[in-house]
Scaffold this active site. Structure first.
Site, PDB file in Angstrom:
ATOM      1  N   GLY A 157      24.212  -7.183  -8.470  1.00 19.51           N
ATOM      2  CA  GLY A 157      24.566  -6.952 -10.024  1.00 19.51           C
ATOM      3  C   GLY A 157      25.192  -5.651 -10.108  1.00 19.51           C
ATOM      4  N   ARG A 158      25.095  -4.940 -11.235  1.00 19.87           N
ATOM      5  CA  ARG A 158      25.665  -3.711 -11.378  1.00 19.87           C
ATOM      6  C   ARG A 158      25.165  -2.690 -10.172  1.00 19.87           C
ATOM      7  NH1 ARG A 158      24.221  -5.242 -17.121  1.00 19.87           N
ATOM      8  NH2 ARG A 158      22.409  -5.302 -16.182  1.00 19.87           N
ATOM      9  N   ILE A 159      23.947  -2.643 -10.106  1.00 25.37           N
ATOM     10  CA  ILE A 159      23.594  -1.446  -9.195  1.00 25.37           C
ATOM     11  C   ILE A 159      23.695  -1.981  -7.699  1.00 25.37           C
ATOM     12  CG2 ILE A 159      21.434  -0.014  -8.345  1.00 25.37           C
ATOM     13  CD1 ILE A 159      20.447  -0.488 -11.345  1.00 25.37           C
ATOM     14  N   ARG A 179      21.534 -15.825  -7.288  1.00 32.19           N
ATOM     15  CA  ARG A 179      21.308 -17.237  -7.616  1.00 32.19           C
ATOM     16  C   ARG A 179      22.806 -17.591  -7.986  1.00 32.19           C
ATOM     17  NH1 ARG A 179      17.776 -16.396 -12.442  1.00 32.19           N
ATOM     18  NH2 ARG A 179      19.367 -15.034 -12.619  1.00 32.19           N
ATOM     19  N   VAL A 237      14.348  -0.578  -4.515  1.00 33.81           N
ATOM     20  CA  VAL A 237      14.831   0.399  -5.824  1.00 33.81           C
ATOM     21  C   VAL A 237      14.637  -0.604  -6.960  1.00 33.81           C
ATOM     22  CG1 VAL A 237      16.023   2.327  -4.965  1.00 33.81           C
ATOM     23  CG2 VAL A 237      17.401   0.134  -5.237  1.00 33.81           C
ATOM     24  N   ARG A 239      11.531  -3.344  -8.395  1.00 27.06           N
ATOM     25  CA  ARG A 239      10.533  -3.220  -9.275  1.00 27.06           C
ATOM     26  C   ARG A 239       9.336  -3.492  -8.014  1.00 27.06           C
ATOM     27  NH1 ARG A 239      12.483  -0.722 -12.584  1.00 27.06           N
ATOM     28  NH2 ARG A 239      12.568  -1.011 -14.881  1.00 27.06           N
ATOM     29  N   GLU A 268       1.588   1.418 -10.457  1.00 22.69           N
ATOM     30  CA  GLU A 268       2.307   2.760 -10.489  1.00 22.69           C
ATOM     31  C   GLU A 268       1.558   3.551 -11.470  1.00 22.69           C
ATOM     32  OE1 GLU A 268       6.588   2.757 -11.241  1.00 22.69           O
ATOM     33  OE2 GLU A 268       6.755   1.505  -9.437  1.00 22.69           O
ATOM     34  N   HIS A 287       9.177   6.505  -8.143  1.00 27.07           N
ATOM     35  CA  HIS A 287      10.200   5.710  -9.307  1.00 27.07           C
ATOM     36  C   HIS A 287      11.058   6.725  -9.870  1.00 27.07           C
ATOM     37  CE1 HIS A 287      10.138   1.874 -12.003  1.00 27.07           C
ATOM     38  NE2 HIS A 287      11.408   2.428 -11.857  1.00 27.07           N
ATOM     39  N   ILE A 288      11.876   7.325  -9.191  1.00 26.73           N
ATOM     40  CA  ILE A 288      13.060   8.139  -9.820  1.00 26.73           C
ATOM     41  C   ILE A 288      14.568   7.723  -9.692  1.00 26.73           C
ATOM     42  CG2 ILE A 288      11.640  10.470  -9.415  1.00 26.73           C
ATOM     43  CD1 ILE A 288      13.428  10.832  -6.625  1.00 26.73           C
ATOM     44  N   GLY A 289      14.675   6.231  -9.396  1.00 21.02           N
ATOM     45  CA  GLY A 289      16.003   5.635  -9.465  1.00 21.02           C
ATOM     46  C   GLY A 289      17.068   6.182 -10.182  1.00 21.02           C
TER      47      GLY A 289
HETATM   48  P1  NAP Z   1      22.133  -6.634 -12.937  1.00 18.62           P
HETATM   49  O1  NAP Z   1      23.181  -6.357 -13.362  1.00 18.62           O
HETATM   50  O2  NAP Z   1      21.553  -7.897 -14.031  1.00 18.62           O
HETATM   51  O3  NAP Z   1      21.732  -7.144 -11.336  1.00 18.62           O
HETATM   52  C1  NAP Z   1      20.705  -8.181 -11.428  1.00 18.62           C
HETATM   53  C2  NAP Z   1      21.114  -8.886 -10.045  1.00 18.62           C
HETATM   54  O4  NAP Z   1      19.971  -9.715  -9.486  1.00 18.62           O
HETATM   55  C3  NAP Z   1      22.053  -9.940 -10.600  1.00 18.62           C
HETATM   56  O5  NAP Z   1      23.290 -10.121  -9.641  1.00 18.62           O
HETATM   57  C4  NAP Z   1      21.230 -11.478 -10.506  1.00 18.62           C
HETATM   58  O6  NAP Z   1      22.275 -12.433 -10.059  1.00 18.62           O
HETATM   59  C5  NAP Z   1      20.371 -11.011  -9.400  1.00 18.62           C
HETATM   60  N1  NAP Z   1      19.392 -12.146  -9.508  1.00 18.62           N
HETATM   61  C6  NAP Z   1      18.415 -12.279 -10.565  1.00 18.62           C
HETATM   62  N2  NAP Z   1      17.373 -13.153 -10.124  1.00 18.62           N
HETATM   63  C7  NAP Z   1      17.546 -13.410  -8.839  1.00 18.62           C
HETATM   64  C8  NAP Z   1      16.737 -14.076  -7.985  1.00 18.62           C
HETATM   65  N3  NAP Z   1      15.785 -14.897  -8.339  1.00 18.62           N
HETATM   66  N4  NAP Z   1      17.107 -14.200  -6.770  1.00 18.62           N
HETATM   67  C9  NAP Z   1      18.306 -13.308  -6.316  1.00 18.62           C
HETATM   68  N5  NAP Z   1      18.893 -12.724  -7.189  1.00 18.62           N
HETATM   69  C10 NAP Z   1      18.635 -12.620  -8.547  1.00 18.62           C
HETATM   70  O7  NAP Z   1      21.097  -5.452 -13.156  1.00 18.62           O
HETATM   71  P2  NAP Z   1      21.152  -3.869 -12.590  1.00 18.62           P
HETATM   72  O8  NAP Z   1      21.660  -3.191 -13.760  1.00 18.62           O
HETATM   73  O9  NAP Z   1      21.884  -4.009 -11.202  1.00 18.62           O
HETATM   74  O10 NAP Z   1      19.520  -3.602 -12.463  1.00 18.62           O
HETATM   75  C11 NAP Z   1      18.735  -4.279 -11.568  1.00 18.62           C
HETATM   76  C12 NAP Z   1      17.204  -3.984 -11.353  1.00 18.62           C
HETATM   77  O11 NAP Z   1      17.169  -2.783 -10.803  1.00 18.62           O
HETATM   78  C13 NAP Z   1      16.737  -3.820 -12.674  1.00 18.62           C
HETATM   79  O12 NAP Z   1      16.288  -4.992 -13.280  1.00 18.62           O
HETATM   80  C14 NAP Z   1      15.720  -2.981 -12.575  1.00 18.62           C
HETATM   81  O13 NAP Z   1      14.409  -3.462 -12.248  1.00 18.62           O
HETATM   82  C15 NAP Z   1      15.997  -2.023 -11.175  1.00 18.62           C
HETATM   83  N6  NAP Z   1      16.128  -0.624 -11.530  1.00 18.62           N
HETATM   84  C16 NAP Z   1      15.421   0.227 -10.953  1.00 18.62           C
HETATM   85  C17 NAP Z   1      15.660   1.537 -11.277  1.00 18.62           C
HETATM   86  C18 NAP Z   1      14.632   2.698 -10.504  1.00 18.62           C
HETATM   87  O14 NAP Z   1      14.441   3.673 -10.967  1.00 18.62           O
HETATM   88  N7  NAP Z   1      14.021   2.175  -9.349  1.00 18.62           N
HETATM   89  C19 NAP Z   1      16.549   1.968 -11.828  1.00 18.62           C
HETATM   90  C20 NAP Z   1      17.377   0.888 -12.508  1.00 18.62           C
HETATM   91  C21 NAP Z   1      17.309  -0.294 -12.166  1.00 18.62           C
HETATM   92  P3  NAP Z   1      22.057 -14.157 -10.396  1.00 18.62           P
HETATM   93  O15 NAP Z   1      21.507 -13.923 -11.823  1.00 18.62           O
HETATM   94  O16 NAP Z   1      23.146 -14.643 -10.048  1.00 18.62           O
HETATM   95  O17 NAP Z   1      20.771 -14.289  -9.632  1.00 18.62           O
END
Ligand code: NAP
Length: 322
Positions: A157-159, A179, A237, A239, A268, A287-289
Site C-alpha cells: 500500500g502507501r508505506i 489481495r 512494521v 502490527r 505492547e 513501536h516508533i515507525g
Molecule cells: P495501506 O495503504 O492501506 O496499505 C495496506 C496494504 O495491505 C494494502 O496494499 C492492502 O492491499 C494490503 N492488505 C490488506 N489486507 C491484506 C491481506 N489480508 N493480505 C495481504 N495484503 C493485505 O496502509 P498504509 O498506510 O501503507 O499502512 C499499513 C499499516 O502499517 C497500517 O495499517 C499500520 O498498521 C502500519 N503502520 C505501522 C506504523 C508503526 O509505527 N510501526 C506506522 C504506520 C503504519 P489489498 O487491499 O489489495 O489487500
C-alpha cells in the site's frame, strides 16, 4: 451557544491543537507518556462530541454505548485496529485516521530496520560500547548483503510502496503480495506480484506492512517460517499480532530464519525479559515507525482537523471507510 467538548487522550503540542480550540472546548489527559486510564476515558467520552485517540485506547462498543453525543473519533495513527469500526458505523460515529502524512517517515524506519538487521548494526554498536573491540578481524560481525537481494513486501500500500521505492536505490528485486494487484508499484517500481507462499520462499527480506485485520492476524506463522529461507530476515512494521510470536521464537531458535527486525509486538509494551530480546539476531524497536517530531505534529494536526470538520457538519478529510 457552548462549544462542543473534545477529549484528547494524551498531552499533545498546544500550538498544533490551537485551531481546534477555537471551535471546541478541548481537554487533554495531562500526560504524554502514560495512557489515559480506561475509567477516565469512559467518563470523558460520556460528555464528548469528539475524541482524539491513540492506538493504546480501545474505542469499542462499551465506550460508544456510554458516549451518546459522540460524533467523531480521530485516531492518531493510520492503523485503526483499536477501534470497532462496525459498531461506530451502526451508531453513525465517524472514524478518522492519519494516512499519507506518516508514510515516508514509517518507510524510512522500515528500511532502517532492514539495514540494521542485515548489517547487525545494534549488535556492532553494543560491541564497541562493551569494550569488546580489541582488533580488526576478517569476519568480525559479518552480516548479510542488502544490495541486489530480493525484498518481499506483504501489504504493498502507501508505506509498502515507499519502502519499495527506497529499495530501488539498493538495486533490490521486489516481490509483493496483496489481495489485489498494485498496478502502480508494478509499473513504476518493477514490483512483481507473488502468492504469499512464493514470496516467502524467494524473499531475502520479508517486510510486513499489511494492516491488522481478522484476515491478517497470525498470517506469519510456523508454516510461513518454514517456507522462508534460512538466510532470510523478517521485518515487521505493521502490527504485532500479524506475526505469531511463539512461532517466531521457535523459528529463531531452530535457525529457520536468519533474524528479525521488529517495531511492533503482540502485547505492547514489552519488557527487557521478553523472550524475543534474548536473540542477538533480533533488532527490536519500541513501536516508533512514524515517530519523528515533524511527522507526529502533522498527524496531530490532521486528527484535529478531522474532528473540527465533523463538528462543523462537514466531511472529514481522512475518514476510515466503514
Ligand atoms: P495501506 O495503504 O492501506 O496499505 C495496506 C496494504 O495491505 C494494502 O496494499 C492492502 O492491499 C494490503 N492488505 C490488506 N489486507 C491484506 C491481506 N489480508 N493480505 C495481504 N495484503 C493485505 O496502509 P498504509 O498506510 O501503507 O499502512 C499499513 C499499516 O502499517 C497500517 O495499517 C499500520 O498498521 C502500519 N503502520 C505501522 C506504523 C508503526 O509505527 N510501526 C506506522 C504506520 C503504519 P489489498 O487491499 O489489495 O489487500
Amino acid at each position: 451557544m457552548s462549544k462542543p467538548f473534545v477529549y484528547v487522550t494524551r498531552q499533545l503540542p498546544d500550538d498544533v491543537l490551537k485551531p481546534l480550540r477555537e471551535q471546541a472546548e478541548v481537554e487533554c489527559w495531562p500526560y504524554t507518556d502514560e495512557p489515559v486510564p480506561r475509567e477516565t476515558l469512559l467518563e470523558k467520552a460520556a460528555e464528548a462530541e469528539g475524541l482524539l485517540t491513540m492506538l493504546t485506547d480501545q474505542v469499542d462498543e462499551e465506550l460508544m454505548e456510554r458516549a451518546p453525543r459522540l460524533k467523531v473519533a480521530a485516531n492518531l495513527a493510520v492503523g485503526f485496529d483499536n477501534i470497532d469500526t462496525k459498531e461506530a458505523s451502526k451508531r453513525g460515529i465517524i472514524i478518522c485516521n492519519t494516512p499519507d502524512v506518516l508514510t515516508e517517515a514509517t518507510a524510512d524506519l522500515g528500511f532502517a530496520l532492514l539495514m540494521a538487521s542485515a548489517r547487525r548494526i545494534p549488535e556492532a554498536a553494543e560491541y564497541i560500547k562493551n569494550d569488546e573491540w580489541h582488533q580488526w578481524s576478517p569476519f568480525l560481525l559479518a552480516g548479510s548483503d542488502v544490495h541486489g537481494k530480493t525484498l518481499g513486501i506483504i501489504g504493498m500500500g502507501r508505506i509498502g510502496a515507499a519502502i519499495a521505492k527506497r529499495s530501488k536505490g539498493f538495486d533490490m528485486n521486489i516481490l509483493y503480495h496483496n489481495r489485489s494487484r498494485a498496478d502502480e508499484a508494478e509499473r513504476d517500481l518493477g514490483a512483481v506480484y507473488a502468492s504469499k507462499e512464493e514470496l516467502l520462499r524467494h524473499a531475502d527480506f520479508v517486510c510486513i506492512v499489511a494492516p491488522l485485520t481478522d484476515e491478517t492476524k497470525g498470517m506469519i506463522d510456523k508454516k510461513a517460517f518454514q517456507y522462508m529461507k534460512s538466510s532470510a530476515f523478517l521485518i515487521n512494521v505493521s502490527r504485532g499480532p500479524v506475526v505469531n510470536e511463539e512461532d517466531l521464537i521457535d523459528a529463531l531458535e531452530r535457525k529457520e530464519i536468519a533474524g528479525a527486525g521488529l517495531d511492533v509486538y503482540e502485547q505492547e509494551p514489552i519488557g527487557a525479559n521478553h523472550p524475543l530480546l534474548q536473540f542477538p539476531q533480533v533488532t527490536a524497536l519500541p513501536h516508533i515507525g512514524s515517530a519523528t517530531t515533524a511527522t507526529r505534529k502533522k498527524m496531530v494536526s490532521l486528527a484535529a482537523e478531522n474532528i473540527a470538520l465533523v463538528l462543523q457538519g462537514k466531511e472529514a478529510a481522512t475518514p476510515v471507510k466503514q
